[in-house]
Write a protein that holds these residues in place. Structure first.
Motif, PDB file in Angstrom:
ATOM      1  N   THR A 191     -18.380  13.459 -29.616  1.00 20.49           N
ATOM      2  CA  THR A 191     -18.387  12.649 -30.807  1.00 20.49           C
ATOM      3  C   THR A 191     -19.156  13.278 -31.881  1.00 20.49           C
ATOM      4  N   PHE A 192     -20.518  13.660 -31.769  1.00 14.19           N
ATOM      5  CA  PHE A 192     -21.173  14.159 -32.762  1.00 14.19           C
ATOM      6  C   PHE A 192     -21.373  15.518 -32.891  1.00 14.19           C
ATOM      7  N   ARG A 193     -20.784  16.284 -32.009  1.00 15.90           N
ATOM      8  CA  ARG A 193     -20.810  17.730 -32.163  1.00 15.90           C
ATOM      9  C   ARG A 193     -22.131  18.378 -32.449  1.00 15.90           C
ATOM     10  N   SER A 194     -23.351  17.883 -31.657  1.00 18.93           N
ATOM     11  CA  SER A 194     -24.480  18.429 -32.064  1.00 18.93           C
ATOM     12  C   SER A 194     -25.352  18.432 -30.655  1.00 18.93           C
ATOM     13  N   ILE A 195     -25.804  19.411 -30.311  1.00 24.51           N
ATOM     14  CA  ILE A 195     -26.685  19.252 -29.245  1.00 24.51           C
ATOM     15  C   ILE A 195     -27.937  18.332 -29.340  1.00 24.51           C
ATOM     16  N   ARG A 196     -28.498  18.850 -30.549  1.00 27.15           N
ATOM     17  CA  ARG A 196     -29.740  18.133 -30.865  1.00 27.15           C
ATOM     18  C   ARG A 196     -29.389  16.346 -30.878  1.00 27.15           C
ATOM     19  N   THR A 197     -28.470  16.211 -31.397  1.00 25.72           N
ATOM     20  CA  THR A 197     -28.143  14.515 -31.308  1.00 25.72           C
ATOM     21  C   THR A 197     -27.750  14.227 -29.650  1.00 25.72           C
ATOM     22  N   VAL A 198     -27.265  14.942 -29.025  1.00 21.07           N
ATOM     23  CA  VAL A 198     -27.222  14.372 -27.694  1.00 21.07           C
ATOM     24  C   VAL A 198     -28.533  14.099 -27.201  1.00 21.07           C
ATOM     25  N   VAL A 199     -29.422  15.414 -27.205  1.00 21.65           N
ATOM     26  CA  VAL A 199     -30.585  15.094 -26.728  1.00 21.65           C
ATOM     27  C   VAL A 199     -31.731  13.742 -27.247  1.00 21.65           C
ATOM     28  N   CYS A 200     -31.381  13.501 -28.422  1.00 20.37           N
ATOM     29  CA  CYS A 200     -31.926  12.485 -29.020  1.00 20.37           C
ATOM     30  C   CYS A 200     -31.368  11.124 -28.433  1.00 20.37           C
ATOM     31  N   ILE A 201     -30.095  11.087 -28.173  1.00 26.57           N
ATOM     32  CA  ILE A 201     -29.560   9.723 -27.744  1.00 26.57           C
ATOM     33  C   ILE A 201     -29.797  10.080 -26.091  1.00 26.57           C
ATOM     34  N   ILE A 202     -29.770  10.971 -25.245  1.00 26.06           N
ATOM     35  CA  ILE A 202     -29.948  10.843 -23.870  1.00 26.06           C
ATOM     36  C   ILE A 202     -31.336  10.951 -23.334  1.00 26.06           C
ATOM     37  N   LEU A 203     -32.225  11.581 -24.209  1.00 20.11           N
ATOM     38  CA  LEU A 203     -33.577  11.684 -23.538  1.00 20.11           C
ATOM     39  C   LEU A 203     -33.983  10.134 -23.234  1.00 20.11           C
ATOM     40  N   PRO A 204     -33.990   9.220 -24.138  1.00 18.96           N
ATOM     41  CA  PRO A 204     -34.689   7.779 -23.918  1.00 18.96           C
ATOM     42  C   PRO A 204     -33.902   7.155 -22.680  1.00 18.96           C
ATOM     43  N   LEU A 205     -32.494   7.376 -22.574  1.00 16.90           N
ATOM     44  CA  LEU A 205     -31.789   6.980 -21.238  1.00 16.90           C
ATOM     45  C   LEU A 205     -32.485   7.604 -20.252  1.00 16.90           C
ATOM     46  N   MET A 206     -32.669   8.839 -19.824  1.00 17.69           N
ATOM     47  CA  MET A 206     -33.020   9.387 -18.946  1.00 17.69           C
ATOM     48  C   MET A 206     -34.802   8.882 -18.449  1.00 17.69           C
ATOM     49  N   LEU A 207     -35.320   8.933 -19.499  1.00 19.98           N
ATOM     50  CA  LEU A 207     -36.794   8.112 -19.336  1.00 19.98           C
ATOM     51  C   LEU A 207     -36.840   6.766 -18.616  1.00 19.98           C
ATOM     52  N   THR A 208     -35.731   5.857 -19.128  1.00 17.67           N
ATOM     53  CA  THR A 208     -35.804   4.606 -18.684  1.00 17.67           C
ATOM     54  C   THR A 208     -35.377   4.924 -17.223  1.00 17.67           C
ATOM     55  N   SER A 209     -34.207   5.581 -16.766  1.00 19.94           N
ATOM     56  CA  SER A 209     -33.819   5.706 -15.601  1.00 19.94           C
ATOM     57  C   SER A 209     -34.930   6.372 -14.659  1.00 19.94           C
ATOM     58  N   VAL A 210     -35.965   7.149 -14.948  1.00 19.79           N
ATOM     59  CA  VAL A 210     -36.959   7.545 -14.217  1.00 19.79           C
ATOM     60  C   VAL A 210     -37.997   6.530 -13.767  1.00 19.79           C
ATOM     61  N   LEU A 211     -38.179   5.923 -15.024  1.00 26.40           N
ATOM     62  CA  LEU A 211     -39.332   4.848 -15.074  1.00 26.40           C
ATOM     63  C   LEU A 211     -38.712   3.690 -14.151  1.00 26.40           C
ATOM     64  N   CYS A 212     -37.440   3.397 -14.175  1.00 24.10           N
ATOM     65  CA  CYS A 212     -36.877   2.327 -13.325  1.00 24.10           C
ATOM     66  C   CYS A 212     -37.065   2.717 -11.824  1.00 24.10           C
ATOM     67  N   GLN A 213     -36.983   3.825 -11.483  1.00 27.04           N
ATOM     68  CA  GLN A 213     -37.128   4.272 -10.082  1.00 27.04           C
ATOM     69  C   GLN A 213     -38.712   4.121  -9.700  1.00 27.04           C
ATOM     70  N   VAL A 214     -39.360   4.591 -10.634  1.00 24.96           N
ATOM     71  CA  VAL A 214     -40.916   4.333 -10.373  1.00 24.96           C
ATOM     72  C   VAL A 214     -41.271   2.787 -10.246  1.00 24.96           C
ATOM     73  N   LEU A 215     -40.454   2.045 -11.038  1.00 26.86           N
ATOM     74  CA  LEU A 215     -40.725   0.393 -10.916  1.00 26.86           C
ATOM     75  C   LEU A 215     -40.402   0.118  -9.464  1.00 26.86           C
ATOM     76  N   MET A 216     -39.096   0.690  -9.053  1.00 24.80           N
ATOM     77  CA  MET A 216     -38.485   0.325  -7.753  1.00 24.80           C
ATOM     78  C   MET A 216     -39.669   0.601  -6.690  1.00 24.80           C
ATOM     79  N   TYR A 217     -40.104   1.822  -7.000  1.00 30.46           N
ATOM     80  CA  TYR A 217     -41.249   2.199  -5.880  1.00 30.46           C
ATOM     81  C   TYR A 217     -42.584   1.331  -5.651  1.00 30.46           C
TER      82      TYR A 217
END
Length: 815
Positions: free
Chosen positions: A646-672
């Protein structure tokens, strides 16, 4: 249209964007016909939804591709007492079970259960079953017979004989409690209704148990305790009415908050109607395709509603801003459709593919959930991206809503947004990203302690103080054969199960297992062979051993009960009764059996895992553990690919995906920290959270990029993004978190767990998109920062030439 063409040129979905004006003209020039078609489809699918069944299947819970389950399915007909069954304990509060009144009640309950539809009557057991027998050694040899004496009449003499037979039967701790104050009716079940051939209706079966057993026989002197998969599922299905209640509460909360946000009753009604329409379409499509809802997917309709509301808010927000600039109802709807078409479609496609990645998990109940969620997303594309703007082109936004929006936009600076734009300052952005990376590092370190499987005794789907879990605790306290059974199947050539080397290996395995924490007791053909030898020699303890005389061992196998040897002596199950089915307990047993198998290689003898409810749970945990990382790789891989296209930019993908990954990781910490394991009920939450969260990032970044392409510095572009799309994202995140937050009060524990995890993911995905993403943009794209140090007045989006150009172009088209 040069400006629009230049914007489209960089995007991935070039064909999609090229089709945008064509689709816009098609939808809005045929509004009446399209609405009529959608209304007819809604009525049809609504009827289909009314026929949707809420049911469950024991087979759907099995990871059928796993070797353990294939072994179980191969031998399930030869393994008595290891499949789908219910156990009914009849407890007396006065004296013991050897009274005429209690035995009469037990007999009546045995007979009632016999006639309940779905019970395998040939395998029904209690001390009233003729197949339950006692044995003893006398001067004349072995003697035995049914536990219930011939000519039993309830007299003191026959009751005393019954007592002696129970002691001699070895059923204390199994069909009679250790304190002899309760007795069990054990009822194996068919997976399919013997009358209709359809899947067994567990809800109806559970109701029959309650009505014909508990309600009828429980009194001041008799207590009834019922456990088993069928009863658990029945309890969960009964809780579906409360799930519906929580859905209604969440819908009401969403409607109220949406009205307070939009100040327009018409817009609120249309948004809620279209989101509910998506749910109706989802349920109708499931029914039309032959699917059904089960206790683990009955929360998916609310998630579809939540996603629908999320996109509806964006559309209504865009329509309101266009209307505030003077556009007509039709024009504002068309402009909103045109501005959100690509971003909304990409976000929903990401949702759909993200949910579809659950198909990699080879457990049918999770695959059904993936189908349900994907169908819901497909429905949202039609109802909320197409029907909603068409309806709004008729009803429009109310004057009070426009006046409220005008008052907000007349304010020169929004205090909250003015503080949030600080993340576009390189220094603040750097600190923000460092904090996020530190949080992710901590999360990756801590999630190593996250357990796969159940972390509580009993049924973790229910509250610890639920009736079902109290019944499970009763069995654990008063019976030696626990409800958690792990079976190792010892496979031999025909008529060779009693071979000395085989029995000796079985005996050694039992000794090793009995010394493991969490193992309550074990039982096998080796046990019976040792008792048989002792009994054959006047009970002498020195004969309580496996004898090298093969004829004696063969004779023992002939006399052995059917639960420890099959009919042709080619299978000798080792029954392992566990204290619980916690993940740690199952891992310990599996590791011990694997180690023993590697050290004891006998020709023609195979130690196969695993059967029993605990063995099936162990296989499920292994599949979930393997699929956990695989699913995350797939879901993020799909989302990354779509964003990259969609955006044809690796930097853009990092900007969008990194917050999602942080949430997934913290969600699993919450599960612990909340002591929630990764299992069938919780694993889909991670994929669902990513699928919903990516919407926030795509909407905000798309709007931010459009302002940056107009030449705005990053600070001003982000301020205007917050003032438009950002408000809608913040509203959606908080509203949906509040809606699912009400699930915390559900009596169904896994619904409460899902509510906590989803609320966390809604909020953190929203915060990540609104705080971390612009900070990453600031650091990764420094050329776009512009005059961040200047005190800009944050010009309104309506001041920009493209908005006026789009209205003029559309007006020319309408002319």
């Amino acid at each position: 249209m040069t400006n629009r063409h230049s914007e489209s040129h960089n995007a991935l979905l070039h064909p999609l964007q090229e089709s945008e004006p064509l689709l816009e003209r098609f939808f809005f020039l045929n509004r009446v016909v399209i609405l009529a078609i959608f209304a007819a489809l809604t009525l049809f699918l609504g009827y289909q939804a009314s026929t949707l069944r809420l049911e469950a299947s024991f087979e759907k819970m099995l990871p059928t591709a796993h070797p353990y389950i294939q072994n179980h399915l191969q031998y399930q007909d030869q393994l008595r007492g290891t499949g789908n069954a219910v156990r009914i304990a009849v407890e007396t509060t006065e004296g013991d079970i050897f009274t005429h009144e209690f035995q009469e009640t037990l007999q009546n309950i045995h007979d009632e259960v016999f006639f309940i539809n779905g019970v395998n009557r040939s395998a029904l057991e209690s001390i009233w079953s003729p197949g339950v027998r006692w044995r003893e050694v006398t001067e004349e040899g072995f003697d035995g017979g049914p536990v219930l004496p011939d000519g039993y009449d309830g007299s003191p003499e026959s009751l005393e004989t019954l007592r002696e037979n129970v002691y001699k039967s070895g059923q204390i701790g199994a069909l009679a409690s250790n304190d002899l104050r309760s007795a069990v009716v054990y009822a194996p079940l068919y997976d399919r209704d013997p009358q209709t051939g359809e899947a067994l209706d567990y809800h109806q079966f559970a109701q029959d148990l309650e009505r014909q057993i508990r309600d009828k026989y429980e009194s001041d002197t008799i207590r009834i305790h019922i456990i088993g998969f069928a009863k658990l599922v029945g309890t969960l299905i009964e809780g579906a009415s409360q799930v519906t209640l929580f859905f209604a509460v969440a819908l009401g909360i969403t409607a109220v908050l949406l009205y307070l946000y939009s100040r327009c009753l018409r817009a609120t009604s249309v948004a809620i109607t279209c989101s509910v329409m998506a749910v109706i379409w989802q349920l109708g499509l499931l029914s039309a395709l032959g699917f059904s809802l089960d206790p683990y997917s009955m929360l998916v309709p609310f998630l579809v509603f939540a996603i629908g509301v999320s996109h509806s808010v964006q559309v209504i927000n865009a329509i309101a801003h266009e209307a505030a600039r003077g556009a007509s109802r039709l024009m504002s709807s068309r402009l909103a459709f045109r501005s959100l078409y690509v971003a909304g479609l990409v976000a929903l496609i990401s949702d759909g593919f993200g949910f579809a990645t659950l198909m990699v998990i080879e457990i049918q109940v999770i695959r059904d959930l993936a189908v349900a969620a994907s169908l819901g997303v497909a429905a949202i594309i039609l109802t909320n991206l197409i029907v909603l703007p068409i309806l709004m082109s008729y009803v429009g936004v109310s004057r009070s809503s426009l006046e409220h929006l005008a008052r907000v936009e007349r304010k020169p600076r929004h205090p909250l947004w003015d503080r949030m734009v600080a993340v576009t300052n390189p220094r603040v952005a750097g600190i923000t990203v460092l904090v996020a990376l530190a949080a992710m590092g901590y999360g990756l370190w801590k999630q190593q302690d996250l357990k796969i499987g159940d972390l509580d005794a009993g049924a973790p789907e229910l509250r610890p103080d639920s009736r079902y879990n109290r019944d499970v605790a009763f069995f654990g306290d008063y019976y030696s054969t626990s409800t958690d059974l792990f079976v190792v199947m010892v496979e031999t050539p025909p008529q060779q199960c009693a071979d000395y080397d085989t029995l000796y290996a079985i005996d050694q395995l039992q000794w090793k297992l009995q010394n493991l924490p969490g193992v309550q007791s074990t039982r096998s053909l080796a046990d019976f062979a040792k008792r048989y030898m002792s009994a054959s020699n006047e009970g002498a303890i020195k004969w309580h051993a496996i004898n090298r005389n093969q004829r004696l061992m063969d004779a023992a196998s002939i006399q052995a009960p059917s639960d420890v040897v099959n009919s042709n002596c080619s299978l000798a199950p080792v029954l392992i009764y566990l204290d619980d089915h916690k993940a740690e307990t199952l891992e310990t047993v599996v590791t011990a059996v694997e180690a023993f198998t590697q050290q004891n290689d006998l020709d023609g003898v195979n130690f196969l895992m695993a059967s029993g409810n605990a063995g099936i749970e162990a296989a499920t945990n292994i599949v979930i553990g393997d699929a956990h990382i695989k699913m995350l790789i797939w879901v993020y891989g799909v989302v990354i690919l779509l964003c990259l296209l969609t955006f044809r930019s690796i930097r853009t993908v990092v900007c969008i995906i990194l917050p999602l990954m942080l949430t997934s990781v913290l969600c699993q910490v919450l599960m612990y920290y909340l002591n929630i394991g990764v299992k069938v009920a919780t694993l889909p939450v991670i994929a669902l959270g990513v699928g919903i969260g990516v919407d926030y990032g795509i909407y905000i970044y798309s709007k931010l990029e459009s302002y940056l392409k107009q030449g705005m510095p990053l600070r001003d572009a982000y301020f205007n993004t917050l003032n438009t799309t950002g408000k809608a994202v913040a509203f959606t995140g908080f509203t949906l978190a509040i809606g699912v937050g009400t699930w915390i009060f559900s009596p169904i524990k896994f619904q409460a767990d899902m509510g906590i995890l989803l609320a966390f993911m809604f909020l953190w995905n929203m915060l990540g998109a609104m705080v971390l993403m612009p900070a990453l943009t600031c650091l990764l794209m420094p050329k776009r920062i512009g005059a961040t140090g200047s005190q800009s007045q944050h010009p309104s989006p309506s001041d920009h030439p493209q908005s006026r150009h789009s209205q003029q172009a559309l007006q020319e088209e309408l002319s």
